[in-house]
Design an enzyme around this catalytic site. Structure first.
Site, PDB file in Angstrom:
ATOM      1  N   SER A   6      32.527  12.711  53.416  1.00 10.84           N
ATOM      2  CA  SER A   6      32.923  11.378  53.873  1.00 10.84           C
ATOM      3  C   SER A   6      32.610  10.304  52.839  1.00 10.84           C
ATOM      4  CB  SER A   6      32.232  11.058  55.200  1.00 10.84           C
ATOM      5  OG  SER A   6      30.856  10.832  54.997  1.00 10.84           O
TER       6      SER A   6
ATOM      7  N   LYS B 206      26.588   6.234  54.733  1.00  8.98           N
ATOM      8  CA  LYS B 206      27.775   5.369  54.712  1.00  8.98           C
ATOM      9  C   LYS B 206      27.483   4.136  53.872  1.00  8.98           C
ATOM     10  CE  LYS B 206      30.245   7.767  57.728  1.00  8.98           C
ATOM     11  NZ  LYS B 206      29.443   8.977  57.406  1.00  8.98           N
TER      12      LYS B 206
END
Lengths: 216, 216
Positions: B136, B173
């Site tokens: 990701s 993230k």
DNA sequence: TCCAAATAAGAACAAGTGTTTGACAAAAGC
DNA sequence: GCTTTTGTCAAACACTTGTTCTTATTTGGA
């Protein structure tokens, strides 16, 4: 070096004394004796005699005697005891700045930049660090400023990411072949593959790890 | 010698480099480097500069420098650091596998997957490792299998890459805002930004480093 | 901005040291 | 006994390397 049971000849005695004195001297002083030091130590009065024996000892493989270098004798076959008590867990690797062809890898580098790497990563292999400059390998997710851990080796396999010397310049590329011809491939569409010819190119080692300390 | 407290002056850098290179050279070759060897190794172009630093180092008691003798430098006080990798230089960090909300971060960690990181990277901060799973963050060049060094902190700034807990699951993230609303952004077009609400989300720390040991 | 101190460079010198050459004596072989 | 080989020595030479001196360059503070 040993003769029969009879007595050693005069020359054998001398070469023995030279060898022993060199060992003794280095143990005492950390650094090598000069030829003239050995003269005194071994009871010889001519530097030339000592020089002769040193060359012989080098041929025998007992010492390493670099032509012209002062106080640079190395005693060989010390492996048993010489092993540094390098802590098992961690190894300090030097970071190579500039590399010049012909010179051994560690020759000219700016040693100031170095850090520890886990022993488990490099095992017993000889490794060094290389700081990435540029983005030619960005598609392999190697960024500008990354430190690469390179395992020293002079050959490599297709697909390996390698550190190579191209005309005296150290770069990182992926080694591969196109139509049977070996190339060094950048992983960046902006750059072109470089034909790998053994004249200008030299494999320094294979990239086995990466450290990044600038996260953006 | 020292100027301000934060940065080393140029001279300190040089004398440091000289000292380190001498140590390194002797370790590599058994014998001492010549003044001119040190020039190359420490990035200085004048033998006289090196000579000055060697005399200083001798005065400081760090080396023994015999006047006139070639390649006869002795490193002193080797006992201290020759042993273990100066514990100060390196820190062992645990690698967090699963993290459960509410529990202190180190609660469950399994020390089996831990390794050493240079102290210079983390300073005096509390850090831990996080093994990346998934892609990701691939556009930030963080790959599956990478180890991230995370500095513990509960807040962060826009643009920081952070380790966060989302509903008991640890992820990495980039923290940012969209129309004034805080989000956690994956760096992969296949994933969608996650609204950052303080109920389900918790910042664990900021990513300050990355280690990769699987290079393909 | 300007001056003084600290660093670094460059060149030249001097000394230590490796290397070579030739000679001589003792030992070994015939 | 004579020649060859081996071990040693002495001296000269050449290169490496330590040291010093002078001059540029940078740095830091007034």
């Amino acid at each position: 070096m040993s003769t029969n049971s009879h007595e050693a000849s005069k020359s054998e005695k001398s070469i023995d004394r030279v060898y022993n004195y060199v060992k003794y001297y280095i143990k005492e002083n950390t650094f090598s004796p000069s030829v003239r030091d050995i003269c005194k130590g071994a009871g010889l009065k001519s530097t030339s005699s000592v020089h002769t024996y040193l060359k012989k000892l080098d041929e025998m493989g007992l010492i390493e005697y670099r032509p012209g270098m002062r106080r640079a004798i190395i005693i060989k076959n010390q492996d048993d005891e010489a092993q540094d008590p390098t802590p098992a867990d961690v190894v300090k690797l030097p970071c190579i700045g500039k590399i010049t062809a012909g010179q051994p890898i560690y020759a000219h580098e700016d040693y100031s930049d170095s850090f520890y790497v886990n022993r488990s990563i490099i095992g017993s292999n000889e490794c060094f660090l290389l700081k990435v400059s540029g983005t030619s390998m960005i598609n392999a997710h190697i960024m500008d400023g990354d430190y690469l851990i390179v395992r020293k080796q002079s050959s490599c396999q297709e697909g390996d990411i390698v550190a190579a010397l191209i005309n005296d310049e150290a770069t990182v590329k992926r080694f591969g072949k196109m139509n049977g011809v070996p190339y060094l491939f950048p992983e960046n569409d902006m750059y072109s593959p470089i034909p790998f010819n053994t004249e200008d190119c030299r494999i320094l080692g294979k990239v086995i790890g990466l450290h990044r300390y600038s996260i953006y």
